[in-house]
Design a protein around this motif. Structure first.
Motif: not given
Lengths: 143, 309
Positions: A137-143
């Motif tokens: 399961k992927r955890r997206w976070r930009l900055f």
């Protein structure tokens, strides 16, 4: 020495000869006719590919379907494996329409003759994806 | 008056107490988790078979390499520091995800250009249907070289010259992740370390909600991060040997950061995707007391494309 076998024998001899000699001609003609039909029959989808972000995710696209057949007839558009008509045309030899495609897998569309339900032409809308299916399961976070 | 940044005996007791509390909380969490785990195993695996979700039996080798071609506008809290030339907006990077037998390397933040800046190396301690616990090593805070900031990023020479270089802060953390329908919440408890004196706790939490709209993936995120005093002081404090007429002595307090984020992805082809995002960060007001800082509300914008191999 001569033989007089009569008119009846002559006919008997000529008929099979004619049949034998004309068989390739008929076959050629049929093949030629089929070739003309095949050449003048077209069924295309534009775009032919729908791309989704992840494998398994539903893909959405507006697809233009275009078809052309050599002779005017009554035809219907079907999704492969389904009996529900998407659209029918009476006495047409070409048409185009836009469908709202919505699927997570590739779909074949069929143009069938209304009289005998025979498939006249087929086209496919392929579903492809950017990211293949993963168990992580992927955890997206930009900055 | 001298304020030294080294840990005094009083500070040491405070640190010790804080770590004891953290360890107690984590032990309690583990007790609860192991109890829940045993209960689930008893309910679902009465025939003593192994839980198929357990990372120790998960042998799948998975990988993904992405070329990131993005431009980014980034504000930083340091006074006068900004992107001064066009090249500073371009941040090409390779994002690598690998996982095998519970170990994983992932670069799921865009900041993969710095060493450990965006990469997370970890091991899945526990993997259940809706939650998991990982132990991870990653970079948490970026350092800076004052001379580079003066030369390339518009920093005031009088203010920044003579400052020591600040290293990146890396940390080892326990991460708890909870999965919901189209959402993830995760919290890291990290022991972070930049230099000998600059060590401390970082608690980093983030919630991300995925809203799929036709072929778009739109992520709405929000998070709160706590940084220990020694770490904040390491970056924006002024040590006695760095004091000048423009730069008075300053010791920073611990800090908080809140973040709000919107990120969107759209497939362009089977190999390319378009990506865009915006993040608004709010640091606590106190950081502006540092002579080096003049902003505590920062905006970051990213626009670009990913090529997936």
């Amino acid at each position: 020495m001569s033989f007089n076998l009569g008119k009846g024998f002559t006919i008997l001899l000529l008929v099979p000869l004619c049949v034998f000699t004309s068989q390739p001609t008929i076959a050629k003609a049929v093949a030629h006719q089929k070739s003309i039909e095949a050449k003048s029959t077209s069924f295309t989808a534009q775009p032919e590919q729908c791309v989704t972000l992840r494998q398994g995710r539903k893909c959405f696209a507006s697809i233009q379907l275009q078809w052309k057949i050599p002779l005017k007839q009554n035809v219907c558009l079907f999704q492969e494996g389904q009996q529900k008509k998407i659209k029918c045309w009476k006495n047409h030899e070409h048409a185009n329409m836009v469908i709202e495609f919505e699927s997570n897998e590739s779909i074949n569309y069929e143009l069938r003759s209304l009289s005998d339900n025979k498939i006249i032409a087929q086209t496919q809308i392929k579903v492809s994806w950017v990211h293949k299916r993963t168990t992580r399961k992927r955890r997206w976070r930009l900055f | 008056m001298f304020i030294i940044s080294k840990i005094t005996s009083g500070q040491f007791s405070k640190q010790l107490l804080k770590w004891r509390m953290i360890i107690t909380i984590l032990l309690l969490c583990f007790t609860f988790i192991s109890q829940a785990n045993e209960q689930t195993l008893e309910e679902n695996y009465v025939d003593n078979t192994v839980d198929p979700n357990s990372p120790v039996v998960k042998n799948d080798f998975e990988w993904q390499v992405i070329m990131d071609l993005s431009v980014a506008y980034e504000q930083v809290p340091l006074k006068g520091v900004h992107q001064t030339n066009i090249l500073q907006y371009f941040r090409p990077a390779m994002l690598i995800d690998i996982s095998y037998k519970g170990f994983f390397l992932q670069t799921n933040q865009r900041r993969s250009v710095a060493v450990l800046g965006g990469a997370e190396f970890g091991y899945q301690l526990l993997v259940k249907d809706n939650w998991q616990i990982d132990v991870i090593a990653k970079g948490y805070m970026f350092g800076y070289d004052p001379n580079v900031l003066i030369d390339d990023s518009g920093a005031d020479k009088d203010l920044f010259s003579g400052l020591k270089e600040r290293e990146n802060t890396g940390g080892v953390a326990l991460r708890y992740s909870r999965y919901f329908d189209n959402a993830i919440f995760s919290i890291d408890f990290a022991h972070a370390h930049a230099e000998e004196d600059a060590t401390g706790l970082i608690v980093d939490s983030f919630y991300s909600y995925l809203l799929p709209y036709r072929n778009w993936d739109i992520y709405f995120g929000g998070g709160i991060t706590y940084y220990d005093q020694d770490l904040i002081d390491y970056y924006i404090g002024i040590n006695p040997d760095e004091v000048t007429a423009n730069r008075p002595l300053y010791t920073a307090d611990s800090g908080f950061r809140a973040q709000l984020e919107v990120y969107a992805q759209y497939p362009l082809s089977a190999s390319w995707s378009f990506n865009a995002g915006i993040t608004q960060s709010f640091y606590n007001n106190k950081i502006k007391r540092s002579p080096l800082v003049n902003k505590n509300k920062l905006i970051q914008v990213m626009l670009g494309a990913h090529y997936v191999f």
